[in-house]
Scaffold this active site. Sequence first.
Site, mmCIF file in Angstrom:
data_model
loop_
_atom_site.group_PDB
_atom_site.id
_atom_site.type_symbol
_atom_site.label_atom_id
_atom_site.label_comp_id
_atom_site.label_asym_id
_atom_site.label_seq_id
_atom_site.Cartn_x
_atom_site.Cartn_y
_atom_site.Cartn_z
ATOM 1 N N GLU A 69 -5.250 -5.174 10.623
ATOM 2 C CA GLU A 69 -4.218 -4.152 10.816
ATOM 3 C C GLU A 69 -4.497 -3.386 12.112
ATOM 4 O OE1 GLU A 69 -2.291 -2.949 6.905
ATOM 5 O OE2 GLU A 69 -4.157 -1.825 6.981
ATOM 6 N N GLY B 174 2.383 2.210 10.547
ATOM 7 C CA GLY B 174 3.260 3.356 10.351
ATOM 8 C C GLY B 174 3.961 3.819 11.626
ATOM 9 N N SER C 154 3.582 -2.291 10.265
ATOM 10 C CA SER C 154 5.037 -2.279 10.388
ATOM 11 C C SER C 154 5.696 -3.613 10.016
ATOM 12 C CB SER C 154 5.448 -1.833 11.791
ATOM 13 O OG SER C 154 4.941 -0.532 12.054
ATOM 14 N N ASN D 91 0.866 -1.175 0.000
ATOM 15 C CA ASN D 91 0.000 0.000 0.000
ATOM 16 C C ASN D 91 0.902 1.224 0.000
ATOM 17 O OD1 ASN D 91 -1.826 2.035 0.449
ATOM 18 N ND2 ASN D 91 -2.139 1.541 2.628
ATOM 19 N N GLU E 75 -6.638 4.449 7.625
ATOM 20 C CA GLU E 75 -6.523 5.892 7.331
ATOM 21 C C GLU E 75 -7.820 6.420 6.708
ATOM 22 O OE1 GLU E 75 -2.797 5.504 5.261
ATOM 23 O OE2 GLU E 75 -1.902 4.933 7.173
ATOM 24 N N HIS F 248 -9.389 0.921 4.761
ATOM 25 C CA HIS F 248 -8.081 1.081 5.417
ATOM 26 C C HIS F 248 -8.231 2.000 6.628
ATOM 27 C CE1 HIS F 248 -3.952 2.384 6.111
ATOM 28 N NE2 HIS F 248 -3.609 1.230 5.561
ATOM 29 N N LYS G 146 0.068 4.292 -0.291
ATOM 30 C CA LYS G 146 -0.574 5.496 0.279
ATOM 31 C C LYS G 146 -0.385 6.690 -0.677
ATOM 32 C CE LYS G 146 0.485 3.487 4.709
ATOM 33 N NZ LYS G 146 0.256 3.571 6.125
HETATM 34 C C1 PEP Z 1 -0.628 -0.003 5.815
HETATM 35 O O1 PEP Z 1 -0.542 1.043 5.196
HETATM 36 O O2 PEP Z 1 -1.619 -0.740 5.631
HETATM 37 C C2 PEP Z 1 0.437 -0.381 6.753
HETATM 38 C C3 PEP Z 1 0.338 -1.506 7.408
HETATM 39 O O3 PEP Z 1 1.481 0.507 6.890
HETATM 40 P P1 PEP Z 1 2.924 0.199 7.596
HETATM 41 O O4 PEP Z 1 3.418 -1.081 6.988
HETATM 42 O O5 PEP Z 1 3.764 1.382 7.258
HETATM 43 O O6 PEP Z 1 2.662 0.043 9.066
#
Ligand code: PEP
Length: 255
Positions: free
Chosen positions: A170, A176, A216, A12, A100, A98, A14
């Site tokens: 998630e 992040g 992460s 992803n 976000e 997601h 973003k």
């Molecule tokens: C994501 O954007 O779904 C995500 C898990 O980001 P990150 O890997 O940076 O934590």
Amino acid sequence: MEKKRRPLLAANWKMYKTLSEMEKYLSSFLGLVAGIDDRDIMLAPNYTCLNRMVELLNGSNVKAAAQNMFYQDEGAFTGEVSPGMLLDIGIDIVIIGHSERRHIFHEDDELINKKISSAISHGMTPVFCIGETLDEREAGETSHVLENQIRLGLKGLKNIDIHKIVIAYEPVWAIGTGKTASLEQIQEAHRLVRDRVRELAGEDIAENLRILYGGSVKPANVKDIMSLDDVDGALVGGASLEPESFARIVRFEDN
Ligand code: PEP
């Protein structure tokens, strides 16, 4: 590492990367993952990169996906993109809900449910994201939150529809932030997700459901995470932005 279900490694991006940065990425990434045919690889760039990315991925083992879409076919919805517009350029996988989108853009379970239903009715695969916040985890509400998100997100769908979905667990506090959930926390949440889907849609669908972990994920932890029974892949943000790093994740390479 032999997995029960075909692994899916999804990036992803973003709101990162211009067209030329995307092209540069692919010129290196496609070589790094060439020949890998025992798992699915997916890249979700921003909308402006999608069309060109589909052309560049043609004939490769990597698929492009969208990060979001609206549920209506067309109309006065300024700033939105429809399922038909994505299908028109060859996109049939879309990330929905997601964290976000939920937390910055205030998407609720009802809207997410409409988007999932719309994706399914257009023959697309939704990657349906769920996860608890830190406050919810600390208040002991994780299972309740995940159960609700699954029940509301999949409301009204038939079993045959649920069959087409990928779920991404998630934990919001791990996205992040550099904080990864512990292996026990990940397996426990994934087991819960599969159990709830079993109750909703039956044994067969639950056993075939791919549940990705996101939060992460990086080369240093992917192998351990992928070794968990109920983890069938990863949704990766930050560590997918460099081709070498994401290629190592795709290969479950921890060094
Ligand atoms: C994501 O954007 O779904 C995500 C898990 O980001 P990150 O890997 O940076 O934590």
